[in-house]
Structure formats: C-alpha cells, structure tokens
Design a protein around this motif. Structure first.
Motif, mmCIF file in Angstrom:
data_model
loop_
_atom_site.group_PDB
_atom_site.id
_atom_site.type_symbol
_atom_site.label_atom_id
_atom_site.label_comp_id
_atom_site.label_asym_id
_atom_site.label_seq_id
_atom_site.Cartn_x
_atom_site.Cartn_y
_atom_site.Cartn_z
ATOM 1 N N LYS A 119 0.825 -1.214 0.000
ATOM 2 C CA LYS A 119 0.000 0.000 0.000
ATOM 3 C C LYS A 119 0.858 1.262 0.000
ATOM 4 O O LYS A 119 0.589 2.225 -0.725
ATOM 5 N N LEU A 120 1.905 1.263 0.826
ATOM 6 C CA LEU A 120 2.737 2.465 0.936
ATOM 7 C C LEU A 120 3.516 2.739 -0.347
ATOM 8 O O LEU A 120 3.675 3.895 -0.747
ATOM 9 N N THR A 121 4.002 1.689 -0.991
ATOM 10 C CA THR A 121 4.730 1.908 -2.245
ATOM 11 C C THR A 121 3.783 2.217 -3.400
ATOM 12 O O THR A 121 4.210 2.770 -4.409
ATOM 13 N N ASP A 122 2.504 1.889 -3.264
ATOM 14 C CA ASP A 122 1.497 2.391 -4.212
ATOM 15 C C ASP A 122 1.404 3.911 -4.105
ATOM 16 O O ASP A 122 1.285 4.620 -5.106
ATOM 17 N N GLN A 123 1.460 4.402 -2.866
ATOM 18 C CA GLN A 123 1.278 5.833 -2.608
ATOM 19 C C GLN A 123 2.568 6.637 -2.782
ATOM 20 O O GLN A 123 2.521 7.822 -3.094
ATOM 21 N N VAL A 124 3.718 5.991 -2.533
ATOM 22 C CA VAL A 124 5.015 6.664 -2.651
ATOM 23 C C VAL A 124 5.884 5.797 -3.557
ATOM 24 O O VAL A 124 6.717 5.014 -3.094
ATOM 25 N N SER A 125 5.689 5.954 -4.849
ATOM 26 C CA SER A 125 6.294 5.013 -5.808
ATOM 27 C C SER A 125 7.814 5.132 -5.895
ATOM 28 O O SER A 125 8.487 4.188 -6.322
ATOM 29 N N ASP A 126 8.372 6.284 -5.505
ATOM 30 C CA ASP A 126 9.820 6.455 -5.597
ATOM 31 C C ASP A 126 10.539 6.150 -4.286
ATOM 32 O O ASP A 126 11.738 6.375 -4.152
ATOM 33 N N LEU A 127 9.823 5.586 -3.304
ATOM 34 C CA LEU A 127 10.422 5.256 -2.013
ATOM 35 C C LEU A 127 11.186 3.942 -2.117
ATOM 36 O O LEU A 127 10.652 2.927 -2.549
#
Length: 321
Positions: free
Chosen positions: A182-190
């Motif tokens: 979910k978090l990498t969906d929201q922050v794709s460059d993380l």
C-alpha cells in the motif's frame, strides 16, 4: 593463545581463505558490505534501551572496534548500522561513533513518520552523508500496517524519498508486507528494504498464506523494494542447523521472487550471536550465493547495497561501482 581462541582464529582464517578461493583465479575476491549491524555501549551513564541487562549474550559493548576484529578478517570492508534505540539523540550518538571509524559507511536511524517534528528531525540528520534512512516497522511499539492510511505518515515518507533516503522495516509479518504494498502504491519512488525476511514465520492459515504469497509476488515486481537475506539461521529443537539444504527452500523462494539485483547481505551482528558466531552465518550464505555464480555473489555481497543505500566509500579497500 588458549585452545578456544586458536580454534576461533583458525576458523576465521579458513573462512576468509574460502571466500577468496571461491572466486577462482579468473575472478577477484569479493569484498563484503554488511548492511545490518547494531551498535550500542552498555557503559553509557544513561544506559541503553536494548539489549536488556539480563541478556548474557548481548549485554556488552558493541562498537566498531569489536566488530572490525570479528568481520575484518573475513573480508568485510564496510558496514551499515541499523538503529538499536528509539531515543532521538541516539541518532546523533551513532553518527558520532560512525564518524570515528571508516568501516561504517552509513547508518539507518530512528525517526517516526507521522509525528509533528519528523520533518525538522529529518532535515537535521540528513545533513550528515552517513545518514542513509530510517527504520520503521514492528518495533518500539510501532505498527506500520496501521499507518498506511495516515496522510501525514505518507507525506513524511514522500519527504524521505525526496531526500534520497531509505525506509528499512523491522520484524516482518504478513500485515507488514501488505502495508508495504500500500505504501509503495502511494510513494512510488520510495526505496524500501525489508529486513530479516528469511526468518519470518510463514502463516499456516491458508487464506493468510495466499494473501502473503500474492503480496510477496507483487513486491517482487517493484524495483525499489529490496530484501535483506539476514537472520537466516533458525533454532529447531534447541539446535541451530548449519546444513545449507535446511535453509535452501526459503532462500530459493526469495531469490526467485526478487532476483539477483535486490538481495542484500546483512549479518545482524551482534544479535546474530544468539544463534551462531558471525562466521557461521556468513559461511552459509556465501555457499548459497556462490552456487549462483560470481556475478550474483558480487551483487549480493556489495553491489546491491550501493544501489539501495547510495553509500559512499570512506577508504580505498571499500568497493565502488
């Protein structure tokens, strides 16, 4: 030199020779960057939050000099320190310790995304080039799965990614993996580094197992998600197996899912002493990755750590891309 010390030194020398010989004449010896060690000083007047005073294995100073004596003779040329404390000023304490010993090429600190002062603290610590990111997960009472819908938390992770820094996670379980999706969906460059996945207890409930496997496959498709092949060893009926075949199935699953470009070596020293000495854990993963070939072993032992953490070499024996 007593017999025990002689045997320990001999074992270390044998492993070091094996690491070099395994490269064969046509390949140079592979340098090692250890992406997961902990530093603490049990002699500090203010004490330390971990390990506990009653821990007879761990409760003694764990500082770069001691680590260097253990790991240096085995081909380790650099290490990344991962926080062992939730205390804010211990970020500075580790940076100060690291500044004095060039075997340390980076630190992963502890700041809490979603807290009001996160941006201020991030700005402070990121000024030091040794500060390579933060650790946040199932540790110190945090619940990363419960934060995936927190807009402030997500905003702070965007700031972390914008600074070119990394999110390490702690103590993986199925809920944590789902949260990372979910978090990498929201922050794709993380960039995310999942610590200690080999030792995660696999779910026995079939529905949870199915979701876990789907999330793992999804993360395997995300090029900024890395896995530490750390905490590989397990205790079974009071014994720690050293036979590679015992661990091969789990290692094969992670290798097949993430490939040779996103797996990192981490010893988890000195916490690893609760299982076996440093060289035993290194010997096991060295045997596994040398089976994959020199190129794959090089990526695992140091090249992938550069792409994940963007650390800079501090003395000539440390490798660079």
């Amino acid at each position: 030199m007593n017999r025990r010390k002689f045997l320990a030194v001999s074992a270390g020398a044998s492993l070091a020779a094996g690491l070099q010989a395994a490269g064969a004449a046509q390949n140079p010896a592979i340098p090692i960057i250890d992406t997961h060690i902990h530093l603490f000083d049990t002699n500090r007047p203010q004490g330390i939050p971990w390990p506990d005073k009653n821990d007879q294995v761990l409760y003694k100073p764990a500082l770069p000099e001691r680590y260097r004596k253990i790991a240096g003779k085995l081909g380790v040329t650099g290490a990344i320190v991962v926080e062992a404390s939730p205390w804010l000023e211990d970020n500075q304490w580790v940076l100060d310790i690291a500044e004095k010993d060039k075997i340390i090429v980076g630190i992963i600190g502890n700041l809490e995304p979603g807290k009001p002062d996160f941006s201020k603290h991030l700005e402070r610590f990121q000024k030091n080039p040794l500060f390579r990111g933060i650790r946040c997960g199932n540790l110190w009472g945090n619940d990363i799965a419960g934060q995936a819908g927190n807009l402030r938390f997500v905003s702070d992770l965007k700031a972390l990614a914008g600074a070119g820094l990394v999110l390490d996670t702690a103590n993986p379980n199925p809920a944590l993996l789902a949260a990372i999706v979910k978090l990498t969906d929201q922050v794709s460059d993380l960039k995310v580094v999942i610590d200690h996945l080999p030792q995660m207890t696999l779910p026995t409930d079939q529905a949870i197992r199915k979701t876990y496997e789907a999330d793992l496959r999804e993360l395997g498709q995300r090029p900024k998600v890395y896995i530490k092949i750390s905490e590989v060893l397990r205790r079974v009926n009071g014994q720690v197996p050293t036979n590679l075949d015992f661990y091969r199935g789990r290692l094969d699953e992670l290798y097949a899912t993430f490939g040779q470009d996103r797996l990192l070596y981490g010893s988890d020293w000195p916490n690893s002493d609760k299982w076996l000495p440093f060289e035993d854990g290194l010997r096991l993963v060295h045997a596994y990755f040398m089976e994959k070939g020199h190129t794959a072993a090089e990526k695992y032992f140091w090249k992938n750590s550069v792409t994940a953490y963007s650390w800079q070499k501090r003395y000539p024996s440390q490798p660079s891309l």
